[in-house]
Design a protein around this motif. Structure first.
Motif, PDB file in Angstrom:
ATOM      1  N   TYR A  35      -4.189  56.447  -6.054  1.00 35.60           N
ATOM      2  CA  TYR A  35      -5.514  57.001  -6.226  1.00 35.60           C
ATOM      3  C   TYR A  35      -6.230  56.230  -7.319  1.00 35.60           C
ATOM      4  CZ  TYR A  35      -3.666  61.321  -4.056  1.00 35.60           C
ATOM      5  OH  TYR A  35      -3.096  62.247  -3.216  1.00 35.60           O
ATOM      6  N   GLY A  42     -13.880  62.452  -9.470  1.00 36.10           N
ATOM      7  CA  GLY A  42     -12.538  62.982  -9.251  1.00 36.10           C
ATOM      8  C   GLY A  42     -11.570  61.880  -8.838  1.00 36.10           C
ATOM      9  N   LEU A  43     -10.542  62.252  -8.115  1.00 34.33           N
ATOM     10  CA  LEU A  43      -9.564  61.284  -7.627  1.00 34.33           C
ATOM     11  C   LEU A  43      -9.848  60.975  -6.162  1.00 34.33           C
ATOM     12  CD1 LEU A  43      -7.947  62.870  -9.981  1.00 34.33           C
ATOM     13  CD2 LEU A  43      -5.949  61.859  -8.905  1.00 34.33           C
ATOM     14  N   LEU A  90      -3.905  55.885 -10.503  1.00 31.48           N
ATOM     15  CA  LEU A  90      -2.798  56.831 -10.573  1.00 31.48           C
ATOM     16  C   LEU A  90      -1.942  56.734  -9.320  1.00 31.48           C
ATOM     17  CD1 LEU A  90      -4.920  59.785 -11.896  1.00 31.48           C
ATOM     18  CD2 LEU A  90      -3.010  58.797 -13.119  1.00 31.48           C
ATOM     19  N   GLU A  99       5.116  69.123  -3.427  1.00 26.19           N
ATOM     20  CA  GLU A  99       4.499  68.795  -4.713  1.00 26.19           C
ATOM     21  C   GLU A  99       4.300  67.294  -4.833  1.00 26.19           C
ATOM     22  OE1 GLU A  99       6.361  72.076  -7.716  1.00 26.19           O
ATOM     23  OE2 GLU A  99       4.873  70.613  -8.375  1.00 26.19           O
ATOM     24  N   PHE A 102       2.662  62.803 -10.387  1.00 26.18           N
ATOM     25  CA  PHE A 102       1.849  61.654 -10.759  1.00 26.18           C
ATOM     26  C   PHE A 102       2.486  60.848 -11.879  1.00 26.18           C
ATOM     27  CE2 PHE A 102      -2.189  61.864  -8.490  1.00 26.18           C
ATOM     28  CZ  PHE A 102      -2.079  63.094  -7.868  1.00 26.18           C
ATOM     29  N   GLY A 103       2.240  59.549 -11.831  1.00 23.57           N
ATOM     30  CA  GLY A 103       2.617  58.676 -12.919  1.00 23.57           C
ATOM     31  C   GLY A 103       1.618  58.773 -14.052  1.00 23.57           C
ATOM     32  N   PRO A 104       1.857  58.050 -15.147  1.00 22.22           N
ATOM     33  CA  PRO A 104       1.003  58.151 -16.338  1.00 22.22           C
ATOM     34  C   PRO A 104      -0.361  57.499 -16.183  1.00 22.22           C
ATOM     35  CG  PRO A 104       2.720  56.530 -16.688  1.00 22.22           C
ATOM     36  CD  PRO A 104       3.028  57.191 -15.381  1.00 22.22           C
TER      37      PRO A 104
ATOM     38  N   ARG B  31      -2.397  73.234   2.667  1.00 18.67           N
ATOM     39  CA  ARG B  31      -1.914  73.528   1.314  1.00 18.67           C
ATOM     40  C   ARG B  31      -3.020  73.319   0.304  1.00 18.67           C
ATOM     41  NH1 ARG B  31       2.259  71.529   4.119  1.00 18.67           N
ATOM     42  NH2 ARG B  31       1.459  69.410   4.133  1.00 18.67           N
ATOM     43  N   TYR B  33      -3.579  72.731  -3.916  1.00 20.64           N
ATOM     44  CA  TYR B  33      -2.890  72.348  -5.150  1.00 20.64           C
ATOM     45  C   TYR B  33      -3.810  72.571  -6.346  1.00 20.64           C
ATOM     46  CZ  TYR B  33       0.158  69.581  -2.025  1.00 20.64           C
ATOM     47  OH  TYR B  33       1.024  69.175  -1.047  1.00 20.64           O
ATOM     48  N   TYR B  35      -3.985  71.229 -10.453  1.00 23.96           N
ATOM     49  CA  TYR B  35      -3.442  70.319 -11.447  1.00 23.96           C
ATOM     50  C   TYR B  35      -4.191  70.503 -12.749  1.00 23.96           C
ATOM     51  CZ  TYR B  35      -1.114  67.629  -7.770  1.00 23.96           C
ATOM     52  OH  TYR B  35      -0.307  67.235  -6.739  1.00 23.96           O
ATOM     53  N   GLN B  37      -5.166  68.230 -16.303  1.00 17.32           N
ATOM     54  CA  GLN B  37      -5.192  66.900 -16.910  1.00 17.32           C
ATOM     55  C   GLN B  37      -5.726  67.000 -18.329  1.00 17.32           C
ATOM     56  OE1 GLN B  37      -7.891  63.856 -15.295  1.00 17.32           O
ATOM     57  NE2 GLN B  37      -6.275  62.331 -15.536  1.00 17.32           N
ATOM     58  N   SER B  42      -2.102  61.843 -17.565  1.00 19.00           N
ATOM     59  CA  SER B  42      -2.036  61.941 -16.109  1.00 19.00           C
ATOM     60  C   SER B  42      -2.155  63.399 -15.657  1.00 19.00           C
ATOM     61  CB  SER B  42      -0.727  61.340 -15.624  1.00 19.00           C
ATOM     62  OG  SER B  42      -0.715  61.248 -14.220  1.00 19.00           O
ATOM     63  N   LEU B  43      -1.947  63.643 -14.378  1.00 21.40           N
ATOM     64  CA  LEU B  43      -2.075  64.987 -13.837  1.00 21.40           C
ATOM     65  C   LEU B  43      -0.734  65.705 -13.852  1.00 21.40           C
ATOM     66  CD1 LEU B  43      -4.637  63.501 -12.624  1.00 21.40           C
ATOM     67  CD2 LEU B  43      -4.486  65.167 -10.782  1.00 21.40           C
ATOM     68  N   SER B  45       1.242  68.966 -12.363  1.00 18.69           N
ATOM     69  CA  SER B  45       1.176  69.957 -11.281  1.00 18.69           C
ATOM     70  C   SER B  45       1.310  71.376 -11.853  1.00 18.69           C
ATOM     71  CB  SER B  45       2.314  69.694 -10.287  1.00 18.69           C
ATOM     72  OG  SER B  45       2.308  70.669  -9.278  1.00 18.69           O
ATOM     73  N   VAL B  48       1.302  74.987  -6.185  1.00 19.84           N
ATOM     74  CA  VAL B  48       1.090  74.606  -4.795  1.00 19.84           C
ATOM     75  C   VAL B  48       1.055  75.904  -3.994  1.00 19.84           C
ATOM     76  CG1 VAL B  48       1.908  73.290  -2.811  1.00 19.84           C
ATOM     77  CG2 VAL B  48       2.395  72.480  -5.124  1.00 19.84           C
ATOM     78  N   PHE B  88      -8.050  70.437 -11.827  1.00 19.69           N
ATOM     79  CA  PHE B  88      -8.437  69.960 -10.504  1.00 19.69           C
ATOM     80  C   PHE B  88      -7.775  70.813  -9.434  1.00 19.69           C
ATOM     81  CE2 PHE B  88     -10.566  65.967 -11.348  1.00 19.69           C
ATOM     82  CZ  PHE B  88     -10.067  65.567 -12.581  1.00 19.69           C
ATOM     83  N   ASP B  92      -4.961  69.687   1.158  1.00 18.30           N
ATOM     84  CA  ASP B  92      -4.277  68.759   2.053  1.00 18.30           C
ATOM     85  C   ASP B  92      -4.760  69.047   3.468  1.00 18.30           C
ATOM     86  OD1 ASP B  92      -0.756  67.937   2.636  1.00 18.30           O
ATOM     87  OD2 ASP B  92      -2.595  67.296   3.638  1.00 18.30           O
ATOM     88  N   LEU B 100      -4.333  64.138  -0.073  1.00 17.24           N
ATOM     89  CA  LEU B 100      -5.083  65.162  -0.796  1.00 17.24           C
ATOM     90  C   LEU B 100      -6.528  64.747  -1.013  1.00 17.24           C
ATOM     91  CD1 LEU B 100      -2.580  66.361  -3.538  1.00 17.24           C
ATOM     92  CD2 LEU B 100      -2.860  67.124  -1.177  1.00 17.24           C
ATOM     93  N   ILE B 101      -7.407  65.727  -0.855  1.00 17.59           N
ATOM     94  CA  ILE B 101      -8.803  65.560  -1.215  1.00 17.59           C
ATOM     95  C   ILE B 101      -9.035  66.422  -2.449  1.00 17.59           C
ATOM     96  CG2 ILE B 101     -11.199  65.786  -0.481  1.00 17.59           C
ATOM     97  CD1 ILE B 101      -9.595  63.763   1.162  1.00 17.59           C
ATOM     98  N   PHE B 102      -9.515  65.788  -3.517  1.00 16.63           N
ATOM     99  CA  PHE B 102      -9.652  66.475  -4.788  1.00 16.63           C
ATOM    100  C   PHE B 102     -11.070  66.992  -4.996  1.00 16.63           C
ATOM    101  CE2 PHE B 102      -5.834  65.880  -7.375  1.00 16.63           C
ATOM    102  CZ  PHE B 102      -5.104  65.036  -6.559  1.00 16.63           C
ATOM    103  N   GLY B 103     -11.160  68.101  -5.726  1.00 16.63           N
ATOM    104  CA  GLY B 103     -12.442  68.541  -6.243  1.00 16.63           C
ATOM    105  C   GLY B 103     -12.836  67.680  -7.443  1.00 16.63           C
ATOM    106  N   GLN B 104     -14.022  67.936  -7.952  1.00 21.21           N
ATOM    107  CA  GLN B 104     -14.556  67.095  -9.034  1.00 21.21           C
ATOM    108  C   GLN B 104     -13.888  67.383 -10.372  1.00 21.21           C
ATOM    109  OE1 GLN B 104     -16.130  69.431  -7.148  1.00 21.21           O
ATOM    110  NE2 GLN B 104     -18.329  68.991  -7.080  1.00 21.21           N
TER     111      GLN B 104
END
Lengths: 111, 112
Positions: A35, A42-43, A90, A99, A102-104, B31, B33, B35, B37, B42-43, B45, B48, B88, B92, B100-104
């Motif tokens: 991503y 966002g992502l 990412l 689940e 994510f990496g750093p 699903r 999710y 997250y 941050q 990073s994100l 979790s 879910v 976030f 899915d 995954l489609i993420f929100g803002q």
């Protein structure tokens, strides 16, 4: 403990350079993802892979390619970096529990 | 095409107060999710949610899913400063691919 690692936290490259971003997971997960994250957007999914040598385009694949020669490693390649590819990148891995871990992240600046 | 929208995008609240972040998605999703941050990180979790009516709780955070309304909520109870972060949600839309489609994102600031 679950671990996704990325080769660099910060990277500065010049326009036109070929850039490799490496991601390694130690969870034996099939699915891996790249991503990019930009403020206000966002992502967004660039590419994903659900098995070795398998790849599929995400929502914004232009200017990128990927490689997955081994299950644990998923590489993102910028063939010719451009300034609009300056971003946070990412990597994530997903297993049977759904689940995504994510990496750093790698903050890439292209000048 | 699946779209995910969060609101509010920014939330400033006092410690001890309750609040809810909303996540709407436009088409059927298998699903949902959540997250967290932290700045420069990073994100992580949080939850879910796999089915209609699913509710999960961890500490002061509780997430729920209503697939008929295409809505998920993240409820914060008695906020503390440590909960300050960006949250976030992601949906899915493609069975078992994990695309995954993420929100803002919602930036939460909890003031002492």
């Amino acid at each position: 403990d679950v671990k996704v690692t990325q080769s660099s936290r910060y990277l500065v490259k010049r326009t036109g350079e070929k850039v490799f971003l490496e991601c390694v997971q130690d969870m034996d997960h099939e699915n891996m993802f790249w991503y990019r994250q930009d403020p206000g957007l966002g992502l967004r999914l660039i590419y994903f892979s659900y098995d070795v040598k398998m790849k599929e385009k995400g929502d914004i694949p232009e200017g990128y390619s990927v490689s997955r020669e081994k299950k644990e490693r998923f590489s993102l390649i910028l063939e010719s970096a451009s300034t609009n590819q300056t971003s946070m990148y990412l990597c994530a891995a997903q297993g049977g529990s759904y689940e995504q871990y994510f990496g750093p992240g790698t903050r890439l600046t292209v000048t | 095409e699946l779209k995910v929208e969060q609101n509010p995008l920014f939330l400033s609240m006092q410690e001890g107060k309750n609040y809810t972040i909303y996540c709407n998605y436009s088409t059927t999703s298998d699903r949902l999710y959540w997250y967290r941050q932290d700045p420069g990180k990073s994100l992580e979790s949080l939850f879910v949610l796999l089915s209609n009516g699913a509710v999960k709780q961890e500490g002061r955070l509780m997430a729920s899913l209503d697939t008929k309304a295409r809505l998920s909520t993240l409820h914060i109870t008695a906020a503390v400063h440590d909960l300050s972060a960006t949250y976030f949600c992601a949906a899915d839309g493609s069975s078992n691919t994990g695309k995954l489609i993420f929100g803002q994102g919602t930036t939460l600031q909890v003031k002492p």
